[in-house]
Design a protein around this motif. Structure first.
Motif, PDB file in Angstrom:
ATOM      1  N   MET A  73       0.914  -1.249   0.124  1.00 12.58           N
ATOM      2  CA  MET A  73      -0.035  -0.095   0.171  1.00 12.58           C
ATOM      3  C   MET A  73       0.918   1.201  -0.025  1.00 12.58           C
ATOM      4  SD  MET A  73      -2.734  -1.782   0.052  1.00 12.58           S
ATOM      5  CE  MET A  73      -4.033  -0.515   0.563  1.00 12.58           C
ATOM      6  N   GLY A  74       0.407   2.371  -0.986  1.00 13.00           N
ATOM      7  CA  GLY A  74       1.234   3.587  -0.578  1.00 13.00           C
ATOM      8  C   GLY A  74       2.146   3.942  -1.667  1.00 13.00           C
ATOM      9  N   GLY A  75       2.841   4.848  -1.563  1.00 10.81           N
ATOM     10  CA  GLY A  75       3.820   5.267  -2.621  1.00 10.81           C
ATOM     11  C   GLY A  75       5.014   4.490  -2.892  1.00 10.81           C
ATOM     12  N   GLU A  76       5.481   3.869  -1.612  1.00 16.43           N
ATOM     13  CA  GLU A  76       6.698   3.158  -1.691  1.00 16.43           C
ATOM     14  C   GLU A  76       6.697   2.116  -0.593  1.00 16.43           C
ATOM     15  OE1 GLU A  76      10.071   5.351   0.829  1.00 16.43           O
ATOM     16  OE2 GLU A  76       9.323   6.541  -0.845  1.00 16.43           O
ATOM     17  N   THR A  77       7.655   1.175  -0.793  1.00 13.87           N
ATOM     18  CA  THR A  77       7.945   0.375   0.393  1.00 13.87           C
ATOM     19  C   THR A  77       9.426  -0.223   0.363  1.00 13.87           C
ATOM     20  OG1 THR A  77       7.157  -1.692   1.398  1.00 13.87           O
ATOM     21  CG2 THR A  77       7.276  -1.975  -0.669  1.00 13.87           C
ATOM     22  N   ASN A  78      10.107  -0.488   1.409  1.00  6.80           N
ATOM     23  CA  ASN A  78      11.326  -1.252   1.519  1.00  6.80           C
ATOM     24  C   ASN A  78      11.285  -2.569   0.592  1.00  6.80           C
ATOM     25  OD1 ASN A  78      13.327  -2.955   2.638  1.00  6.80           O
ATOM     26  ND2 ASN A  78      13.702  -1.091   4.008  1.00  6.80           N
ATOM     27  N   GLN A  79      11.973  -2.772  -0.226  1.00 10.30           N
ATOM     28  CA  GLN A  79      12.064  -4.073  -1.052  1.00 10.30           C
ATOM     29  C   GLN A  79      12.471  -5.519  -0.270  1.00 10.30           C
ATOM     30  OE1 GLN A  79      10.758  -4.195  -4.666  1.00 10.30           O
ATOM     31  NE2 GLN A  79       9.763  -2.484  -3.233  1.00 10.30           N
ATOM     32  N   TRP A  80      13.491  -4.892   0.966  1.00 12.40           N
ATOM     33  CA  TRP A  80      13.906  -6.065   1.699  1.00 12.40           C
ATOM     34  C   TRP A  80      12.887  -6.330   2.789  1.00 12.40           C
ATOM     35  CZ3 TRP A  80      17.747  -7.771  -0.814  1.00 12.40           C
ATOM     36  CH2 TRP A  80      18.892  -7.117  -1.372  1.00 12.40           C
ATOM     37  N   THR A  81      12.376  -5.553   3.337  1.00 10.85           N
ATOM     38  CA  THR A  81      11.133  -5.888   4.602  1.00 10.85           C
ATOM     39  C   THR A  81       9.905  -5.108   4.056  1.00 10.85           C
ATOM     40  OG1 THR A  81      12.115  -4.197   5.799  1.00 10.85           O
ATOM     41  CG2 THR A  81      12.973  -6.330   6.304  1.00 10.85           C
ATOM     42  N   THR A  86       6.938   7.491   8.930  1.00 14.41           N
ATOM     43  CA  THR A  86       7.212   6.387   8.259  1.00 14.41           C
ATOM     44  C   THR A  86       6.156   6.182   7.307  1.00 14.41           C
ATOM     45  OG1 THR A  86       7.550   3.876   8.480  1.00 14.41           O
ATOM     46  CG2 THR A  86       5.807   4.980   9.928  1.00 14.41           C
ATOM     47  N   ILE A  87       6.468   5.452   5.941  1.00 16.26           N
ATOM     48  CA  ILE A  87       5.728   5.081   5.106  1.00 16.26           C
ATOM     49  C   ILE A  87       5.363   3.597   5.089  1.00 16.26           C
ATOM     50  CG2 ILE A  87       5.597   4.894   2.422  1.00 16.26           C
ATOM     51  CD1 ILE A  87       6.812   7.516   1.962  1.00 16.26           C
ATOM     52  N   ASP A  88       6.383   2.718   5.298  1.00 15.57           N
ATOM     53  CA  ASP A  88       6.282   1.313   5.107  1.00 15.57           C
ATOM     54  C   ASP A  88       6.541   0.508   6.397  1.00 15.57           C
ATOM     55  OD1 ASP A  88       8.867   1.973   5.086  1.00 15.57           O
ATOM     56  OD2 ASP A  88       9.170   0.830   3.201  1.00 15.57           O
ATOM     57  N   GLU A  89       6.525   1.129   7.623  1.00 12.73           N
ATOM     58  CA  GLU A  89       6.445   0.564   8.997  1.00 12.73           C
ATOM     59  C   GLU A  89       4.983   0.804   9.777  1.00 12.73           C
ATOM     60  OE1 GLU A  89       9.609  -0.915  10.557  1.00 12.73           O
ATOM     61  OE2 GLU A  89      11.162  -0.467   9.310  1.00 12.73           O
ATOM     62  N   SER A  90       5.066  -0.096  10.699  1.00 15.72           N
ATOM     63  CA  SER A  90       3.559  -0.089  11.397  1.00 15.72           C
ATOM     64  C   SER A  90       3.992   0.457  12.926  1.00 15.72           C
ATOM     65  CB  SER A  90       2.942  -1.203  11.522  1.00 15.72           C
ATOM     66  OG  SER A  90       4.002  -2.065  11.841  1.00 15.72           O
ATOM     67  N   PHE A  91       2.724   0.726  13.560  1.00 14.33           N
ATOM     68  CA  PHE A  91       2.597   0.918  14.990  1.00 14.33           C
ATOM     69  C   PHE A  91       2.428  -0.414  15.716  1.00 14.33           C
ATOM     70  CE2 PHE A  91      -0.048   1.607  18.838  1.00 14.33           C
ATOM     71  CZ  PHE A  91       0.434   2.898  19.194  1.00 14.33           C
ATOM     72  N   ASP A  92       3.277  -0.871  16.670  1.00 17.37           N
ATOM     73  CA  ASP A  92       3.421  -2.247  17.192  1.00 17.37           C
ATOM     74  C   ASP A  92       3.358  -1.896  18.778  1.00 17.37           C
ATOM     75  OD1 ASP A  92       3.557  -3.035  14.525  1.00 17.37           O
ATOM     76  OD2 ASP A  92       5.935  -3.737  14.831  1.00 17.37           O
ATOM     77  N   VAL A  93       2.763  -2.912  19.328  1.00 23.33           N
ATOM     78  CA  VAL A  93       2.721  -2.905  20.962  1.00 23.33           C
ATOM     79  C   VAL A  93       3.220  -4.374  21.152  1.00 23.33           C
ATOM     80  CG1 VAL A  93       1.193  -2.696  22.928  1.00 23.33           C
ATOM     81  CG2 VAL A  93       0.743  -1.282  20.786  1.00 23.33           C
TER      82      VAL A  93
END
Length: 798
Positions: free
Chosen positions: A211-219, A756-763
């Protein structure tokens, strides 16, 4: 028993309306006197509305199934490919110095088009591509992240703009989407949906992508349909560019095995070559030393190649090099070394992506379907990106927010450039050169450096001028009607009961025959607009505004009046392929005619109101968290998108964690947003509480308690006071445990717009990448019990 039998008979009446034999029924249902028996029991008549007969014995009944929708006879498979951020001079197929043998193959088996255009920006082009309507007509006047509440800019592809996926699916095609989805509103990214704006809601039966404009291709932030997946965790060396091709190949094999006669529509949209530039080391090594000549010499070489290949007219003039970009021979040795490395990695990414696309095409060939497959391969959804700043960067999120990384700092990452510890982008000067022979870059809709794309099509037996070149003027909206003509499917007036806007594109199929080279352009008029820069093409002429500044300046300076503050240029494209010779002062009447025509087209296609803001449009779209200032979480949570999480930007905030530390001490992440390339993390490290603020990979600020927490219950609080108003201001953070301060410091600046564009909110855990590699590696699960996490945010201080 009577009730049971009645229901059985009523159910039977729903499934069979065929005439019965005398042995099957003793009376006609619907008549009060009609009777029938089972096991000696009389059966009541069915409701009067049913006037048919009923079969009691399945052996004597005639089965029936609803008919299956199938495409028109002979309808081809369709493989639609679009890459990212690659201008006209990138691919070797169009004169570039980067080999693209797969694109060469498609062109050799079909046609190259030399006047095909995008919208100048990612998701607007993609919305136009899949709907056949202009980007404003489809709600994508800008990218989803910069959406505003006007019909042409709200990032919503409404049901009146059914996509080519919807249309082909409804006519019996197997539809799939692989790669980049930049056409879902950012506030709909979470697992709670709604999903009508996801690929599944736009007519695609299968989605594997990001989703979105870009992402890390490794993760990558990766989804299969609606579910996040993490395939790299058990695949060393994983790269999405290869994995996506693997997935598409497997999909083709599965569908071919199950329904070999069913045609497919496969939409293939790799992340390449949008930043971050993430090819494998194998591909990077192939380009070592290939760009030592520098951007000016490369530009001359591309220009000569283009003339030799015939993809620009012999009369074309190379547009002048801009004064505000340095010439290669003015650079020092360190700059030349670093800048050449940037281009090596970019070129590797282009070639790597083309190779993986070739594997997908080869699978179609292996299945014997190449002769009945329309392949459309578009190199780039806009011109080459200038979002890496004038000097490039190891961390692209910093550059797109106006934070430069000195060359000396970049050199520290020279050997790792393109690896999983960088998210690199290149200098604007390379981007400008890769758009040869034109002026400008991505984001600039007024000039062909932002909008001219290389494209090739093949369909054996239908596109008959193999290896031919076509110069008719076309636009990305013309792809949908081209596909519809090829498949024999008419543009529907309604889809799922909803009246449709007319398709605004024009089929390109009239160019396919051997005589198609000399046929005049079917497209007579096309408008362009992005961030206030605009142009209007009509019958061989184009009028274009002069950009007030380069897009690498992010529109942060004083902006001209969007209505009348721009100068206009005028070009006769029948004589001037590259927009070299401005005729505005010589042909004022023609310029006025076209300016007036722009107003007509803009009113027709929802372009108004014009808006030339760039960076400050972030955050204008609806929010999944609107109206909330307190967020509470219990237990482990992974993968919440930033759009559905509390934002720490341009505001004060407090994070409170109620934890139970186990005997022997606790370890692990309590809460994080982002990772290696930006964000924050609250965690226990060797029992000690730590809060780390990661300023986009460039700098980290750390709060750490001196003592490890004892076993038992504790309350950990990080409280940050923002020193606004304004973006990227500093503030003071206080880390405390059980009401006692354990660390305090002020920081001079914070992340301006995007954490961030391609990471998330984690708990209770961290995924994808750590907030600081020196402290831990993922997953870094909290070993204690997290009873409750509360995040309270203040109002934005803009």
């Amino acid at each position: 028993m009577k009730t049971r039998v009645y229901l059985a008979v009523f159910a039977a009446s729903c499934f069979s309306v065929f005439p019965a034999t005398a042995q099957e029924v003793t009376g006609t249902l619907g008549s009060p006197s009609a009777t029938s028996t089972i096991d000696g029991q009389s059966l009541p008549a069915t409701p009067p509305a049913f006037g048919g007969t009923i079969n009691l014995d399945a052996k004597a009944s005639t089965p029936w199934w609803p008919p299956t929708v199938v495409p028109p006879k002979g309808a081809p498979n369709v493989l639609l490919i679009i890459t990212d951020d690659a201008g006209y001079g990138v691919a070797g197929t169009f004169g570039g110095v980067i080999p693209t043998p797969t694109l060469d193959q498609i062109a050799a088996n079909g046609l190259r088009f030399t006047q095909f255009h995008s919208t100048a920006l990612c998701s607007p082009t993609r919305a136009a591509l899949i709907t056949g309507r202009n980007h404003h007509s489809s709600g994508f006047g800008v990218i989803a992240e910069q959406a505003t509440g006007f019909p042409g800019y709200d990032s919503i592809i409404g049901p009146e703009n059914a996509t080519i996926g919807n249309i082909l699916k409804n006519h019996g095609y197997a539809t799939s989407w692989f790669g980049k989805d930049h056409n879902t509103p950012t506030y709909n990214y979470s697992m709670s949906g709604p999903f009508d704006q996801w690929p599944s809601g736009m007519g695609f039966d299968y989605f594997y992508g990001f989703m979105g404009g870009e992402t890390n291709q490794w993760t990558p932030w990766l989804f299969r349909d609606h579910t996040q997946i993490f395939p790299w965790e058990d695949q060393p060396g994983y790269n999405l560019t290869t994995a996506m091709a693997d997935e598409a190949i497997n999909y083709l094999r599965q569908t071919n095995a199950a329904t070999p006669e069913k045609p497919f529509f496969l939409y293939y949209a790799p992340g390449a070559t949008h930043a971050p530039h993430h090819p494998t080391k194998e591909w990077i090594d192939k380009f070592k030393g290939k760009f030592d000549m520098g951007w000016n010499a490369m530009r001359d070489q591309i220009f000569a190649n283009q003339k030799r290949l015939g993809v620009i007219p012999e009369s074309t003039q190379l547009t002048p090099w801009p004064d505000d970009l340095p010439k290669w021979d003015t650079l020092n040795p360190d700059e030349k070394k670093m800048f050449a490395r940037q281009a090596e990695v970019y070129a590797a990414y282009v070639a790597y992506a083309d190779n993986e696309i070739g594997r997908v095409v080869d699978e179609v060939r292996k299945q014997g379907k190449l002769n009945n497959t329309l392949i459309i391969y578009i190199e780039g959804d806009n011109g080459t990106s200038a979002e890496g700043s004038t000097i490039g960067t190891a961390f692209d999120l910093a550059a797109i927010q106006g934070i430069n990384m000195p060359v000396a700092d970049q050199l520290k990452y020279y050997d790792a450039w393109g690896s999983d510890v960088t998210t690199p982008h290149m200098s604007v000067a390379w981007s400008w050169a890769f758009d040869t022979p034109f002026k400008w870059t991505k984001q600039i809709a007024s000039h062909f450096g932002g909008t001219r794309q290389g494209i090739a099509m093949s369909w054996p037996g239908h596109i008959t001028d193999k290896g031919g070149i076509r110069s008719q003027f076309h636009h990305v909206i013309d792809i949908v009607p081209t596909i519809l003509e090829a498949t024999g499917i008419k543009a529907p007036q309604t889809v799922n009961g909803i009246a449709q806007k007319p398709i605004e594109g024009i089929s390109m199929a009239y160019t396919w025959s051997k005589g198609g080279k000399d046929v005049p352009s079917a497209r007579q008029t096309q408008y362009f607009e992005m961030f206030g820069n605009r142009a209007i093409y009509h019958d061989g002429w184009i009028a274009s505004t002069t950009p007030d500044a380069g897009p690498w300046l992010l529109g942060l300076g004083k902006l001209p009046n969007v209505l009348d503050g721009y100068n206009w240029e005028l070009y006769d494209l029948t004589k001037d392929f590259s927009q070299f010779d401005d005729l505005a002062t010589k042909e004022p009447a023609k310029l006025k005619e076209l300016q007036d025509q722009f107003l007509v087209e803009a009113a027709k296609y929802q372009v108004f109101p014009l808006d030339n803001r760039v960076a400050t449009r972030f955050g204008q779209q609806p929010s999944a968290t609107a109206g909330r200032d307190t967020f509470t979480y219990t237990g482990e949570l992974s993968g919440l998108p930033p759009s559905a999480a509390p934002s720490p930007l341009t505001r004060s905030y407090t994070i409170t964690a109620e934890v139970d530390v186990p005997e022997g001490g606790g370890e692990g992440v309590i809460n994080t947003l982002g990772g290696r390339f930006g964000g924050y993390g609250l965690y226990l490290l060797k029992g000690k509480p730590v809060f780390t603020y990661n300023l986009l990979g460039l700098e980290r600020f750390r709060w750490e308690g001196k003592d490890a927490l004892t076993s038992g219950k504790h309350t950990i609080v990080f409280d940050f006071t923002y020193q606004g108003p304004g973006f990227a201001k500093g503030g003071t953070g206080v880390l405390s445990v059980d009401g006692a301060e354990v660390a305090k410091q002020a920081i001079p600046h914070t992340i301006p717009f995007i954490a961030t564009i391609d990471e998330s909110f984690d708990v209770g855990v961290d995924t994808r990448s750590p907030i600081d590699d020196k402290d831990y590696q993922v997953p870094f699960r909290f070993t204690g019990t997290l009873d409750k996490l509360t995040v309270k945010v203040g109002p934005p201080q803009i």
